[in-house]
Design a protein around this motif. Structure first.
Motif, short mmCIF file in Angstrom:
data_model
loop_
_atom_site.label_atom_id
_atom_site.label_comp_id
_atom_site.label_asym_id
_atom_site.label_seq_id
_atom_site.Cartn_x
_atom_site.Cartn_y
_atom_site.Cartn_z
N MET A 1 2.40 -35.66 -40.93
CA MET A 1 1.09 -35.29 -41.42
C MET A 1 0.03 -35.60 -40.35
N ILE A 2 -0.76 -34.59 -40.00
CA ILE A 2 -1.79 -34.76 -38.97
C ILE A 2 -3.16 -34.74 -39.62
N LEU A 3 -3.94 -35.79 -39.37
CA LEU A 3 -5.31 -35.89 -39.86
C LEU A 3 -6.25 -35.54 -38.72
N LEU A 4 -6.78 -34.33 -38.73
CA LEU A 4 -7.83 -33.96 -37.78
C LEU A 4 -9.16 -34.32 -38.41
N SER A 5 -10.01 -35.01 -37.66
CA SER A 5 -11.33 -35.32 -38.19
C SER A 5 -12.37 -35.15 -37.10
N PHE A 6 -13.60 -34.90 -37.54
CA PHE A 6 -14.70 -34.61 -36.63
C PHE A 6 -15.93 -35.38 -37.07
N ASP A 7 -16.54 -36.11 -36.15
CA ASP A 7 -17.75 -36.87 -36.43
C ASP A 7 -18.95 -35.99 -36.14
N ILE A 8 -19.56 -35.46 -37.21
CA ILE A 8 -20.69 -34.55 -37.02
C ILE A 8 -21.97 -35.36 -37.18
N GLU A 9 -22.77 -35.33 -36.14
CA GLU A 9 -23.88 -36.27 -35.99
C GLU A 9 -24.96 -35.65 -35.12
N GLU A 10 -26.12 -36.24 -35.13
CA GLU A 10 -27.14 -35.86 -34.16
C GLU A 10 -26.65 -36.27 -32.76
N PHE A 11 -26.71 -35.35 -31.82
CA PHE A 11 -26.13 -35.54 -30.49
C PHE A 11 -27.07 -36.42 -29.64
N ASP A 12 -26.94 -37.71 -29.84
CA ASP A 12 -27.83 -38.66 -29.15
C ASP A 12 -27.18 -39.33 -27.95
N MET A 13 -25.97 -38.92 -27.60
CA MET A 13 -25.24 -39.57 -26.52
C MET A 13 -25.97 -39.54 -25.16
N PRO A 14 -26.75 -38.50 -24.83
CA PRO A 14 -27.44 -38.51 -23.53
C PRO A 14 -28.35 -39.74 -23.34
N PHE A 15 -28.85 -40.31 -24.44
CA PHE A 15 -29.71 -41.49 -24.31
C PHE A 15 -28.94 -42.66 -23.68
N GLU A 16 -27.62 -42.70 -23.91
CA GLU A 16 -26.80 -43.77 -23.33
C GLU A 16 -26.71 -43.65 -21.81
N TYR A 17 -27.03 -42.46 -21.28
CA TYR A 17 -26.95 -42.22 -19.84
C TYR A 17 -28.34 -41.92 -19.25
N TRP B 1 3.01 -34.93 -26.20
CA TRP B 1 4.21 -35.76 -26.27
C TRP B 1 3.89 -37.11 -26.91
N LEU B 2 2.76 -37.72 -26.52
CA LEU B 2 2.35 -38.99 -27.12
C LEU B 2 2.08 -38.83 -28.62
N CYS B 3 1.49 -37.70 -28.98
CA CYS B 3 1.26 -37.43 -30.40
C CYS B 3 2.57 -37.35 -31.17
N LYS B 4 3.55 -36.68 -30.60
CA LYS B 4 4.83 -36.50 -31.27
C LYS B 4 5.58 -37.81 -31.47
N ILE B 5 5.58 -38.67 -30.44
CA ILE B 5 6.31 -39.93 -30.61
C ILE B 5 5.57 -40.85 -31.58
N THR B 6 4.24 -40.72 -31.64
CA THR B 6 3.47 -41.52 -32.59
C THR B 6 3.71 -41.03 -34.01
N LEU B 7 3.76 -39.73 -34.18
CA LEU B 7 4.07 -39.15 -35.49
C LEU B 7 5.46 -39.57 -35.97
N LYS B 8 6.41 -39.55 -35.05
CA LYS B 8 7.78 -39.94 -35.41
C LYS B 8 7.83 -41.39 -35.87
N LYS B 9 7.05 -42.25 -35.22
CA LYS B 9 7.06 -43.67 -35.55
C LYS B 9 6.28 -43.96 -36.82
N ASP B 10 5.10 -43.34 -36.98
CA ASP B 10 4.17 -43.73 -38.04
C ASP B 10 4.20 -42.81 -39.26
N GLY B 11 4.62 -41.58 -39.07
CA GLY B 11 4.65 -40.64 -40.19
C GLY B 11 3.34 -39.89 -40.38
N TYR B 12 2.32 -40.27 -39.63
CA TYR B 12 1.05 -39.54 -39.67
C TYR B 12 0.34 -39.76 -38.35
N LEU B 13 -0.69 -38.94 -38.11
CA LEU B 13 -1.44 -39.00 -36.87
C LEU B 13 -2.92 -38.86 -37.21
#
Length: 257
Positions: A1-17, A185-197
């Protein structure tokens, strides 16, 4: 099972730079990116979870309506992206429920910062996915935390996925900088170990971030952004579906606990 998620937010990251960006531009970048994400998800007929700040939802009601109409889950990403008070836990939940007319049961803290689990529980959340169980220099060391889901103070903790043994993080920066075959490949071995991603991204990653004068981002942030990001996400989904992995929301994952 793959959990895709997206953090939708005001794009304030440029202030950090040390760059300025108007609120209108912050919203435009995030709305455009969210539209691209929704188009990709619709193309592949898969559902995802969108962690929204209340501020984003208030100023992007049409896109929030599309998220709900197309069957995705809405969860909280606090009220503002760069300002947090404990009361924002409940306030953001109530505002998102008012706007989307759906029950909000999940939370993710902006920038994956620590948050009081007792307060999360008091605000009425069932799960929290604000933990990256790895070590990131200058930000946090979470090697002592469990790699996979666990319950704390009445709240299900669903950490972001890291690889077995060495705990290599599979978050958005890894997706931008690793060769795609290695990331898969890292996703696949993690899925195999944990059952979800549990993978998370942001809508602003689908904008061309390689604009030094405008954003001043280092290469490891801007690498493979914009159209390349959309192409890589599309390829990742195709590869995972080819291997018969399913995609789900966090709400659906909770039903398996």
């Amino acid at each position: 099972m793959i959990l895709l998620s997206f953090d939708i937010e005001e794009f304030d990251m440029p202030f950090e730079y040390n760059k300025t960006i108007s609120f209108e531009e912050q919203m435009r970048v995030s709305i455009d990116g969210t539209t691209t994400i929704l188009d990709i998800l619709k193309k592949h007929n898969i559902k995802a979870t969108f962690f929204s700040t209340a501020t984003f939802a208030i100023n992007a009601r049409k896109i929030m309506e599309r998220i709900v109409t197309e069957g995705h889950e809405v969860a909280s990403h606090s009220y503002y992206h760069s300002d947090f008070k404990t009361e924002h836990l409940l306030e953001s939940k109530l505002k998102l429920e008012e706007i989307t007319h759906t029950e909000v049961i999940g939370f993710r803290m902006p920038r994956m910062q620590p948050v009081d689990e007792k307060e999360i529980h008091k605000a009425g959340y069932i799960y929290n996915t604000s933990l990256n169980p790895t070590y990131l220099p200058g930000r946090y060391n979470n090697f002592s935390k469990p790699r996979t889901y666990f319950k704390q103070d009445g709240v299900w903790q669903i950490p972001a996925s890291v690889s077995p043994i060495v705990r290599f993080p599979l978050f958005w920066l890894s997706f931008h900088n690793l060769p795609l075959w290695l990331y898969q490949w890292l996703c696949k071995i993690t899925l195999k170990k944990d059952g979800y991603l549990n993978l998370y991204f942001h809508p602003w990653e689908f904008t061309d971030l390689d604009q030094k004068e405008k954003y001043n981002f280092p290469n490891y942030v801007s690498n493979n952004s914009g159209k390349l990001m959309g192409q890589r996400l599309d390829k990742l989904i195709v590869e995972m579906k080819k291997n018969n992995y399913s995609f789900s929301t966090f709400k659906e994952l909770l039903l398996t606990f």
